[in-house]
Design an enzyme around this catalytic site. Structure first.
Site, short mmCIF file in Angstrom:
data_model
loop_
_atom_site.label_atom_id
_atom_site.label_comp_id
_atom_site.label_asym_id
_atom_site.label_seq_id
_atom_site.Cartn_x
_atom_site.Cartn_y
_atom_site.Cartn_z
CD GLU A 1 62.17 30.71 16.57
OE1 GLU A 1 61.51 30.63 15.52
OE2 GLU A 1 61.99 29.97 17.54
CB CYS B 1 64.91 28.17 18.44
SG CYS B 1 65.18 27.96 16.67
CB CYS C 1 59.93 24.49 12.78
SG CYS C 1 59.36 24.94 14.43
N1 LIG Z 1 62.12 31.13 12.73
C1 LIG Z 1 62.59 29.95 12.05
C2 LIG Z 1 61.55 28.86 11.96
C3 LIG Z 1 61.12 28.29 13.31
C4 LIG Z 1 62.25 27.56 14.06
C5 LIG Z 1 61.74 26.91 15.31
N2 LIG Z 1 61.18 27.67 16.33
C6 LIG Z 1 62.53 25.70 15.78
O1 LIG Z 1 62.15 25.16 16.83
O2 LIG Z 1 63.45 25.25 15.11
C7 LIG Z 1 63.05 30.30 10.63
O3 LIG Z 1 62.48 31.22 10.00
O4 LIG Z 1 64.00 29.69 10.15
#
Ligand SMILES: N[C@@H](CCC[C@H](N)C(=O)O)C(=O)O
Length: 286
Positions: A217, A226, A76
């Protein structure tokens, strides 16, 4: 009734409940359910998920990220900048450059500090992975997926797949405002092509160093930003000839801007802010 101390933080609006596992103890089996509970806007605190700041044998700290549906992600980008800020400001570490362990390996954080507060963080996210097996994505394991024709419900799209420790599929659109985030996002996220599901990004190219970006996401749906997705978008844009390797590229996300550089050496650098919102105590039933 059990309880833990939390800090709610955000990075460009991508907000998580952070728990300092150097001090708190939560049963492993409770974590997915707690991530769902705290994320709930009506009955919890309200967030995109929960992030644990844990002791590590390989680095000063380790990050674990749970999405708002309770699934655990492996990386993340926005979370890493917040973990770096938290670790420094709460004296888990005194240096301004240090490693953070994630489930997908070690990354390196470099802090910009003003009057004791971390204002911006650069994370060296390491090298992207591009083979289908590494995404993971069905098909010939050692092939890359660059601008590949993909069909969903009878419509044809062109997608590029990039892993930044977690999986991303990037679609280019002419207008970011009308990108089908709410329809194609959830449809593609859980498609059987992606055995671990996938984060879905929509990108409009503005210039050779500027992208507009929206995201659906995996495990959390629409978020304001993200970090890993923005890194994946820049890697994808270099691979598709829209931007250049080694160039600082501004990615405009719903919550603000990130600066991303896929360096000639092969690592992806991500620079952006991280903010504390509030702290509190969360109560839960075992
Ligand atoms: N939803 C993603 C994990 C979170 C990613 C995040 N918000 C970022 O900033 O990179 C997953 O399940 O891979």
């Amino acid at each position: 009734m059990k309880q833990f101390q939390f800090t709610k933080m955000h990075a460009l609006g991508n907000n998580y409940i952070y728990v300092n596992m150097f001090e708190e103890q939560i049963e492993e089996s409770m974590l997915p359910q707690l991530a769902k509970e705290v994320s709930n806007v009506f009955t919890g605190i309200g967030s995109d998920g929960m992030i644990l700041i844990c002791p590590s044998e390989k680095a000063p700290v380790k990050m674990r990220i749970f999405n708002s549906d309770g699934s655990e992600g492996k990386n993340c980008g926005n979370g890493l900048r917040c973990v770096a800020k938290y670790a420094f400001e709460n004296k888990l570490i005194e240096k301004k450059e240090f490693s953070i362990e994630t489930l997908s390996g070690l990354v390196h954080a470099k802090l910009e500090v003003e009057e004791g507060e971390v204002s911006r963080v650069t994370i060296n996210m390491g090298q992207p992975k591009l083979n289908r097996a590494e995404i993971p994505m069905a098909g010939t394991p050692d092939e890359k997926v660059i601008n590949e024709q993909l069909e969903f419900d009878g419509s044809v799209y062109h997608g590029t797949a990039v892993s930044m420790g977690n999986p991303h599929l990037i679609f280019y659109v002419d207008s970011i405002e009308s990108a089908p985030v709410l329809t194609l996002g959830p449809r593609v996220e859980k498609d059987p092509l992606f055995p671990d599901c996938i984060n879905v990004e929509f990108v409009e190219v503005a210039a050779e160093n500027e992208l507009h970006f929206r995201v659906w996401e995996r495990g959390s749906g629409v978020t304001q930003a993200c970090g890993t997705g923005a890194c994946a978008a820049v890697v994808s844009s270099v691979l598709n000839g829209h931007t250049k390797r080694g160039l600082d590229t501004t990615v405009h996300l719903a919550g603000g801007d990130l600066l991303i550089n896929w360096t000639e050496e092969g690592n992806v650098l991500m620079t952006g802010p991280a903010e504390v919102i509030c702290t509190g105590v969360y109560f839960y039933d075992k």
